[in-house]
Scaffold this motif. Structure first.
Motif, PDB file in Angstrom:
ATOM      1  N   SER A  18     -88.689  55.548   6.019  1.00 37.82           N
ATOM      2  CA  SER A  18     -87.380  55.558   5.562  1.00 37.82           C
ATOM      3  C   SER A  18     -86.818  54.455   4.534  1.00 37.82           C
ATOM      4  O   SER A  18     -87.579  53.344   4.320  1.00 37.82           O
ATOM      5  CB  SER A  18     -86.310  55.443   6.708  1.00 37.82           C
ATOM      6  N   TYR A  19     -86.104  54.832   3.544  1.00 32.80           N
ATOM      7  CA  TYR A  19     -85.699  53.942   2.652  1.00 32.80           C
ATOM      8  C   TYR A  19     -85.134  52.322   3.302  1.00 32.80           C
ATOM      9  O   TYR A  19     -84.173  52.882   4.085  1.00 32.80           O
ATOM     10  CB  TYR A  19     -84.562  54.427   1.541  1.00 32.80           C
ATOM     11  N   GLU A  20     -85.323  51.549   2.631  1.00 30.39           N
ATOM     12  CA  GLU A  20     -84.519  50.135   3.130  1.00 30.39           C
ATOM     13  C   GLU A  20     -84.402  49.390   1.964  1.00 30.39           C
ATOM     14  O   GLU A  20     -85.152  49.466   1.008  1.00 30.39           O
ATOM     15  CB  GLU A  20     -85.505  49.361   4.065  1.00 30.39           C
ATOM     16  N   GLU A  21     -83.216  48.618   1.781  1.00 32.57           N
ATOM     17  CA  GLU A  21     -82.946  48.158   0.852  1.00 32.57           C
ATOM     18  C   GLU A  21     -84.045  46.962   0.496  1.00 32.57           C
ATOM     19  O   GLU A  21     -84.257  46.073   1.617  1.00 32.57           O
ATOM     20  CB  GLU A  21     -81.437  47.415   0.743  1.00 32.57           C
ATOM     21  N   SER A  22     -84.269  46.413  -0.632  1.00 28.51           N
ATOM     22  CA  SER A  22     -85.141  45.468  -1.014  1.00 28.51           C
ATOM     23  C   SER A  22     -84.405  44.349  -1.302  1.00 28.51           C
ATOM     24  O   SER A  22     -83.281  44.192  -1.863  1.00 28.51           O
ATOM     25  CB  SER A  22     -86.227  45.993  -1.992  1.00 28.51           C
ATOM     26  N   ILE A  23     -85.060  43.104  -1.483  1.00 24.54           N
ATOM     27  CA  ILE A  23     -84.393  41.998  -2.000  1.00 24.54           C
ATOM     28  C   ILE A  23     -84.888  41.676  -3.261  1.00 24.54           C
ATOM     29  O   ILE A  23     -85.986  41.628  -3.557  1.00 24.54           O
ATOM     30  CB  ILE A  23     -84.783  40.605  -0.999  1.00 24.54           C
ATOM     31  N   SER A  24     -84.105  41.585  -4.263  1.00 22.09           N
ATOM     32  CA  SER A  24     -84.232  41.454  -5.657  1.00 22.09           C
ATOM     33  C   SER A  24     -84.820  40.030  -6.053  1.00 22.09           C
ATOM     34  O   SER A  24     -84.516  39.153  -5.138  1.00 22.09           O
ATOM     35  CB  SER A  24     -83.077  41.625  -6.569  1.00 22.09           C
ATOM     36  N   LEU A  25     -85.912  40.189  -6.843  1.00 24.95           N
ATOM     37  CA  LEU A  25     -86.541  39.026  -7.396  1.00 24.95           C
ATOM     38  C   LEU A  25     -86.241  38.653  -8.887  1.00 24.95           C
ATOM     39  O   LEU A  25     -85.975  39.641  -9.423  1.00 24.95           O
ATOM     40  CB  LEU A  25     -88.239  38.929  -7.347  1.00 24.95           C
ATOM     41  N   PRO A  26     -86.110  37.481  -9.197  1.00 28.88           N
ATOM     42  CA  PRO A  26     -85.808  37.158 -10.562  1.00 28.88           C
ATOM     43  C   PRO A  26     -86.812  37.273 -11.330  1.00 28.88           C
ATOM     44  O   PRO A  26     -87.842  37.177 -11.050  1.00 28.88           O
ATOM     45  CB  PRO A  26     -85.244  35.430 -10.706  1.00 28.88           C
ATOM     46  N   ASN A  27     -86.778  37.543 -12.600  1.00 30.38           N
ATOM     47  CA  ASN A  27     -87.768  37.832 -13.917  1.00 30.38           C
ATOM     48  C   ASN A  27     -88.893  38.714 -13.530  1.00 30.38           C
ATOM     49  O   ASN A  27     -90.008  38.388 -13.632  1.00 30.38           O
ATOM     50  CB  ASN A  27     -88.198  36.411 -14.029  1.00 30.38           C
ATOM     51  N   THR A  28     -88.357  39.904 -13.032  1.00 27.50           N
ATOM     52  CA  THR A  28     -89.386  41.075 -12.887  1.00 27.50           C
ATOM     53  C   THR A  28     -89.098  42.086 -13.909  1.00 27.50           C
ATOM     54  O   THR A  28     -87.927  42.266 -14.052  1.00 27.50           O
ATOM     55  CB  THR A  28     -89.393  41.332 -11.146  1.00 27.50           C
ATOM     56  N   PRO A  29     -90.098  42.897 -13.797  1.00 23.64           N
ATOM     57  CA  PRO A  29     -89.629  44.247 -14.702  1.00 23.64           C
ATOM     58  C   PRO A  29     -88.686  45.012 -14.050  1.00 23.64           C
ATOM     59  O   PRO A  29     -88.666  44.970 -12.779  1.00 23.64           O
ATOM     60  CB  PRO A  29     -90.981  44.956 -14.575  1.00 23.64           C
ATOM     61  N   SER A  30     -87.859  45.621 -14.852  1.00 21.52           N
ATOM     62  CA  SER A  30     -86.853  46.252 -14.309  1.00 21.52           C
ATOM     63  C   SER A  30     -87.073  47.564 -13.178  1.00 21.52           C
ATOM     64  O   SER A  30     -86.345  47.901 -12.401  1.00 21.52           O
ATOM     65  CB  SER A  30     -85.937  47.075 -15.536  1.00 21.52           C
ATOM     66  N   PHE A  31     -88.393  48.072 -13.333  1.00 24.74           N
ATOM     67  CA  PHE A  31     -88.623  49.242 -12.317  1.00 24.74           C
ATOM     68  C   PHE A  31     -89.067  48.417 -11.127  1.00 24.74           C
ATOM     69  O   PHE A  31     -89.343  49.287  -9.901  1.00 24.74           O
ATOM     70  CB  PHE A  31     -89.726  49.845 -12.821  1.00 24.74           C
ATOM     71  N   ILE A  32     -89.229  47.282 -11.133  1.00 26.43           N
ATOM     72  CA  ILE A  32     -89.326  46.492  -9.583  1.00 26.43           C
ATOM     73  C   ILE A  32     -88.359  46.287  -8.886  1.00 26.43           C
ATOM     74  O   ILE A  32     -87.301  45.492  -9.307  1.00 26.43           O
ATOM     75  CB  ILE A  32     -90.417  45.543  -9.479  1.00 26.43           C
ATOM     76  N   GLU A  33     -88.009  47.056  -7.739  1.00 24.30           N
ATOM     77  CA  GLU A  33     -86.729  46.989  -7.160  1.00 24.30           C
ATOM     78  C   GLU A  33     -86.416  45.517  -6.351  1.00 24.30           C
ATOM     79  O   GLU A  33     -85.577  45.043  -6.061  1.00 24.30           O
ATOM     80  CB  GLU A  33     -86.466  47.892  -6.005  1.00 24.30           C
ATOM     81  N   GLY A  34     -87.728  45.112  -5.853  1.00 31.43           N
ATOM     82  CA  GLY A  34     -87.640  43.839  -5.076  1.00 31.43           C
ATOM     83  C   GLY A  34     -88.751  43.859  -4.318  1.00 31.43           C
ATOM     84  O   GLY A  34     -89.894  44.443  -4.465  1.00 31.43           O
ATOM     85  N   VAL A  35     -88.627  43.366  -2.894  1.00 32.77           N
ATOM     86  CA  VAL A  35     -89.671  43.108  -1.742  1.00 32.77           C
ATOM     87  C   VAL A  35     -88.988  43.333  -0.719  1.00 32.77           C
ATOM     88  O   VAL A  35     -87.780  43.216  -0.619  1.00 32.77           O
ATOM     89  CB  VAL A  35     -90.200  41.657  -1.917  1.00 32.77           C
ATOM     90  N   ILE A  36     -89.620  44.270   0.240  1.00 36.62           N
ATOM     91  CA  ILE A  36     -89.501  44.085   1.726  1.00 36.62           C
ATOM     92  C   ILE A  36     -90.299  43.723   2.671  1.00 36.62           C
ATOM     93  O   ILE A  36     -91.360  43.410   2.360  1.00 36.62           O
ATOM     94  CB  ILE A  36     -89.131  45.827   2.254  1.00 36.62           C
ATOM     95  N   ASN A  37     -89.955  43.511   3.977  1.00 38.76           N
ATOM     96  CA  ASN A  37     -90.823  43.026   4.864  1.00 38.76           C
ATOM     97  C   ASN A  37     -91.423  44.351   5.709  1.00 38.76           C
ATOM     98  O   ASN A  37     -90.711  45.057   6.363  1.00 38.76           O
ATOM     99  CB  ASN A  37     -89.922  42.057   6.061  1.00 38.76           C
ATOM    100  N   TYR A  38     -92.582  44.367   5.381  1.00 36.80           N
ATOM    101  CA  TYR A  38     -93.282  45.721   5.807  1.00 36.80           C
ATOM    102  C   TYR A  38     -94.476  45.464   6.931  1.00 36.80           C
ATOM    103  O   TYR A  38     -95.390  44.823   6.537  1.00 36.80           O
ATOM    104  CB  TYR A  38     -93.754  46.341   4.619  1.00 36.80           C
TER     105      TYR A  38
END
Length: 152
Positions: A28-48
């Protein structure tokens, strides 16, 4: 007659398929944590499952319109060079068996970078097409390197 099984997912109105052997999990979708200075298509990271993994917005990466989270939004997790990566898709609802005779090569009007990750087009019935892609080839070598720097 060779037959492969594909995980079918939607991006907008299009249906795409990836070889089931490349899929680690669909969650299921879970909101990711955004990271600075990453390409626009990288939403961020999650704890998987105890690992921090990058999340790529496939709709943005493929320039297929605006992204909107719904109850059907999913994250498809794959292994890429020993690293897990999640891809956000609008919906991932089924698996299908497609035999080689139903698959045409990628259309010739697709050129450049796009052609390397489109492995073919599956003809499922009169009106239904399945764009077969290789998620491992969606990212360029530079982008993969960029993602590997995201180790947190």
């Amino acid at each position: 007659m060779a037959e492969n099984q594909y995980v079918v997912f939607k991006l907008g109105k299009g249906e795409f398929g990836i070889d089931i052997m490349n899929v680690k999990e669909i969650s299921s979708y879970e909101e990711s944590i955004s990271l600075p200075n990453t390409p626009s298509f990288i939403e961020g990271v999650i704890n998987y499952r105890g690992n921090v993994i990058p999340i790529i917005n496939l709709k943005k990466r493929l320039a297929l319109g605006e992204f909107e989270v719904t109850k059907d939004t999913r994250i498809i997790v794959i292994n890429l060079d020993e690293k897990e990566i999640g891809f956000i898709v609008d919906e991932a609802s089924q698996t299908l068996r497609v035999n080689d005779e139903q698959i045409d090569p990628a259309p010739s009007f697709i050129s450049g970078v796009d052609k390397k990750y489109i492995t073919g087009v599956g003809k499922l019935d009169e009106k239904r097409l399945l764009i077969l892609i290789d998620l491992k080839k969606i990212l360029s070598a530079d982008e993969i390197e960029e993602i590997q720097k995201l180790e947190v």
